[in-house]
Design an enzyme around this catalytic site. Structure first.
Site, PDB file in Angstrom:
ATOM      1  CG  HIS A 120      -0.124  -0.382   2.520  1.00  0.00           C
ATOM      2  ND1 HIS A 120       0.747   0.895   2.994  1.00  0.00           N
ATOM      3  CD2 HIS A 120       0.168  -0.849   3.568  1.00  0.00           C
ATOM      4  CE1 HIS A 120       1.543   0.783   3.897  1.00  0.00           C
ATOM      5  NE2 HIS A 120       0.740  -0.341   4.397  1.00  0.00           N
ATOM      6  CG  ASP A 402       5.834  -3.622   5.442  1.00  0.00           C
ATOM      7  OD1 ASP A 402       4.591  -3.956   6.056  1.00  0.00           O
ATOM      8  OD2 ASP A 402       6.536  -2.898   6.610  1.00  0.00           O
TER       9      ASP A 402
END
Ligand SMILES: *[C@@H]1O[C@H](CO)[C@@H](O)[C@H](O)[C@H]1NC(C)=O
Ligand SMILES: *[C@@H]1O[C@H](CO)[C@@H](O)[C@H](O)[C@H]1NC(C)=O
Ligand SMILES: *[C@@H]1O[C@H](CO)[C@@H](O)[C@H](O)[C@H]1NC(C)=O
Length: 501
Positions: A120, A402
């Site tokens: 994101h 991540d």
């Protein structure tokens, strides 16, 4: 004899090159970025692909890594990475348009399918630093405010009309764009939306306009979209899709919900994976407590804000500080003083050191192999179906975190890849030669850089083949078989459940 002389000559040449590049790289560390680019490109014109970095100034993640690849032993010869420079790369603040290597293949090949995994975009912190004011960052989208994008206004209006989209129920209740004048915890910011509008536009120019991956009248079945259940991943995916397929018909968009951040779907039960994750966390803890400079910094910062050190550390202050840093907002002050750039540099440097040790110790690598098998297996299966001639799921998008991308990079052996920045993108391309019988190739790109030949399954391949292509079969073999070898297994199930003691 002749052969031996030639070999010696080559050896000498290689040594000379290594020496030249070492001294050059060493000194260029202190040159301004613009000068570094010039020296590198001019010094070694024979290696253009490796040495031409992306956009000057802002990052692309290329120059640092390229520097390392032609050097004998980068880790011991180079000064440590600069924490502020690394932080800047992580922010990925929209700036100059970057160069990318996506879609670069010989002209006789045809693009069959593309799989994109994204992190994101820029978001508000996940935790607050105790007893300090929340960072004043506006999450209402305003096309007139920087950073902006030509499609931002249309994106907002299109998102307001999205009630017809097919989404799993966990997603359909989420807002389709950020909208709070003081951001909520973890909310995507305008910067984050713009980052993915840029990603989508770049992918559109390459894959749709140039390579015609999708027909003009594409259908719902030709896309596959999956997102975790956070508003920031859903919104990031929608921003990318919007600029990839401007004004798309909502009825043709179907988005699956993925409950697991490692996208393990119905294959999540894996005790061995958990074991390696725990070992990795122990390693991380041990490294942290050994670092007295870091401990002192936490004690200092805790004094500034007036809470016990343990509480300060638990609030994960680096996440908040990175957000302030990325948004050019000053660090918090109290009557006891200020948190300052020195504190920030110490924690960021520790993160860099931690990444380095993580690669050396390989615990994370073993965790990553098990964690990413289901996602890579899913990707390979999708590619295989297209390779067999099925015209479905030609473009797949996984909107993630991540903690999704990082293990994928690790398991594929991309040890030099940087930790996923905001709006990072990892792309798999499947190509074939329409004239050749079963010639299919895979390309892997990370933030626009071609990393195909840095993966464990294709390393060295470019020197063996004339065309510098990686056979798709190598990727398939890696996912179906080789992934398990490093953990002494033969299949996902038996590796996950083997006894370790
Ligand atoms: C960051 O903020 C400082 C002062 O607060 C200002 O001088 C500087 O121009 C800002 N930088 C950017 C890139 O906006
Ligand atoms: C891998 O993919 C195959 C084919 O789609 C599927 O049958 C299998 O269950 C998958 N295995 C895992 C562990 O994800
Ligand atoms: C794999 O097996 C070898 C030999 O039996 C052993 O030395 C090694 O530690 C094992 N590796 C793992 C990850 O279990």
């Amino acid at each position: 004899m002749l052969l031996r002389n030639r070999f010696l000559l080559l050896l000498a040449l290689a040594a000379l090159l290594a020496f030249l590049s070492l001294s050059l790289q060493f000194f260029s560390r202190w040159l301004p970025v613009s000068m570094q680019l010039k020296t590198e490109v001019h010094a070694f014109p024979e290696f253009p692909v490796r040495l031409i970095p992306g956009a000057p100034g802002r990052d692309d993640g290329l120059s640092g890594k390229n520097r390392k690849r032609i050097m004998p032993d980068p880790l011991t010869e180079l000064p440590p990475l600069d924490p502020l420079h690394e932080a800047n790369l992580y922010c990925n603040t929209p700036g100059i348009r970057e160069r990318s290597m996506e879609g670069h293949a010989p002209h006789n090949l045809k693009l069959l399918s593309v799989h994109v995994m994204i992190r994101h975009g820029d978001r508000y912190p996940l935790y607050a630093i105790p007893k300090t004011k929340k960072p004043d960052i506006d999450c209402v989208l305003e096309p007139g405010r920087k950073p902006s994008h030509p499609l931002l206004a249309d994106f907002i209006s299109h998102m307001s009309k999205g009630s017809e989209a097919h989404m799993d129920s966990a997603l359909s209740s989420l807002p389709r764009f950020p909208s709070h004048s003081l951001c909520e915890m973890g909310e995507l910011t305008q910067t984050g939306v713009v980052q993915h509008l840029r990603n989508g536009q770049l992918l559109r120019d390459i894959y749709l306009k140039k390579h015609r991956l999708l027909p003009y009248d594409w259908t719902a079945k030709q896309l596959y979209i999956e997102s975790t259940g956070k508003s920031r991943t859903l919104q990031s995916g929608l921003a990318l899709l919007y600029s990839f397929l401007p004004d798309f018909d909502w009825k043709k968009i179907s988005i699956r919900h993925q409950w697991s951040t490692i996208f393990c779907s119905s294959h999540c039960d894996c005790p061995v994976r958990n074991h390696y994750l725990e070992e990795e966390q122990r390693r991380q803890y041990n490294l942290r407590v050994k670092n007295s400079h870091l401990e002192k910094t936490y004690i200092d910062m805790a004094k500034v804000v007036g809470v016990p050190t343990r509480q300060l550390r638990a609030s994960n202050p680096i996440d908040s500080l990175l957000c302030l840093f990325c948004h050019n907002v000053s660090f918090p002050c109290t009557k006891n003083g200020c948190i300052d750039t020195e504190h920030f540099k110490v924690i960021k440097s520790h993160q860099i050191e931690d990444e380095k040790e993580r690669h050396e110790k390989q615990l994370y690598f073993k965790y990553a192999l098990m964690a990413t098998h289901p996602l890579l297996n899913q990707t390979v299966s999708r590619m295989q179906r297209v390779a067999e001639g099925k015209k479905e799921e030609l473009f797949a998008l996984y909107s993630a975190h991540d903690v999704t991308l990082s293990p994928v990079l690790s398991s594929m052996g991309l040890a030099e890849a940087r930790f996923p920045r905001f709006a990072a993108r990892l792309v798999f391309e499947l190509w074939h030669n329409p004239e050749g019988k079963k010639e299919q190739y895979v390309r892997v790109l990370y933030n626009g850089e071609d990393v195909t030949f840095q993966t464990s399954f294709c390393r060295g391949q470019e020197r063996r083949s004339k065309q510098a292509l990686c056979p798709f079969a190598k990727f398939v073999r890696f996912v179906k078989k080789e992934m398990f070898l490093a953990v002494n297994g033969t299949s996902y199930y038996d590796t996950c459940h083997q006894r370790l003691f």
